[in-house]
Design a protein around this motif. Structure first.
Motif, PDB file in Angstrom:
ATOM      1  N   TYR A   1      37.252  43.848  24.175  1.00 39.21           N
ATOM      2  CA  TYR A   1      38.349  43.173  24.862  1.00 39.21           C
ATOM      3  C   TYR A   1      39.258  42.492  23.864  1.00 39.21           C
ATOM      4  CZ  TYR A   1      36.418  38.403  24.384  1.00 39.21           C
ATOM      5  OH  TYR A   1      35.960  37.198  23.903  1.00 39.21           O
TER       6      TYR A   1
ATOM      7  N   TRP B   1      36.034  47.375  34.094  1.00 38.50           N
ATOM      8  CA  TRP B   1      36.076  47.285  32.637  1.00 38.50           C
ATOM      9  C   TRP B   1      35.352  48.492  32.066  1.00 38.50           C
ATOM     10  CZ3 TRP B   1      34.587  42.110  29.826  1.00 38.50           C
ATOM     11  CH2 TRP B   1      34.768  42.241  28.456  1.00 38.50           C
TER      12      TRP B   1
ATOM     13  N   SER C   1      39.700  49.590  26.335  1.00 44.71           N
ATOM     14  CA  SER C   1      39.247  48.209  26.296  1.00 44.71           C
ATOM     15  C   SER C   1      40.006  47.394  27.327  1.00 44.71           C
ATOM     16  CB  SER C   1      39.440  47.624  24.890  1.00 44.71           C
ATOM     17  OG  SER C   1      40.810  47.656  24.530  1.00 44.71           O
ATOM     18  N   MET C   2      39.491  46.192  27.563  1.00 45.16           N
ATOM     19  CA  MET C   2      40.099  45.274  28.528  1.00 45.16           C
ATOM     20  C   MET C   2      41.084  44.368  27.804  1.00 45.16           C
ATOM     21  SD  MET C   2      40.205  44.132  31.667  1.00 45.16           S
ATOM     22  CE  MET C   2      38.692  44.486  32.531  1.00 45.16           C
TER      23      MET C   2
END
Length: 132
Positions: free
Chosen positions: A6, A87, A97-98
């Motif tokens: 993330y 996610w 990815s977040m």
């Protein structure tokens, strides 16, 4: 082994209170560690003098749900109905990815790939031992 990646990209509206006088460079920008109040301290905001915007409250709530899901199931993307964005697991082929941000979180692909490719082209070896 599974991995989730993330990026946190939200300058805190309460940055001066959160960072204090020793980190003025972090006022109105996103700095390393800026995600921590959203994950661990939202219920103590008043105690620390933080005033959350509505978007920040939503961001904190969703981040806590992802972290709690990961702690309970080893997967942050468990499909919690209050967190509508799944996610994705990071893989070297998908590179998803977040992105935690306001007004809404999103999925991104190949985080900073252009920057990494540039440093790779210079022969930069991030993993190797430094030449002393």
């Amino acid at each position: 082994s599974s991995a989730w990646l993330y990026q946190f990209d939200h300058p805190m509206s309460f940055g001066e209170q959160a960072w204090g006088n020793n980190f003025t460079e972090c006022y109105n920008v996103t700095c390393h560690g800026g995600d921590l109040p959203f994950i661990f301290y939202p219920s103590r905001a008043d105690e620390f003098g933080f005033t959350w915007t509505e978007d920040e409250s939503t961001l904190a709530r969703t981040m806590r749900k992802y972290w709690a899901s990961f702690a309970a199931t080893s997967n942050p993307a468990s499909g919690d109905p209050d967190v509508p964005l799944e996610w994705p697991e990071w893989t070297s082929s998908d590179k998803q990815s977040m992105l935690f941000s306001t007004p809404a979180n999103s999925i991104q692909k190949a985080l900073m790939e252009d920057t990494c490719d540039f440093f790779d082209s210079l022969g930069y070896d991030f993993v190797g031992e430094p030449d002393l």
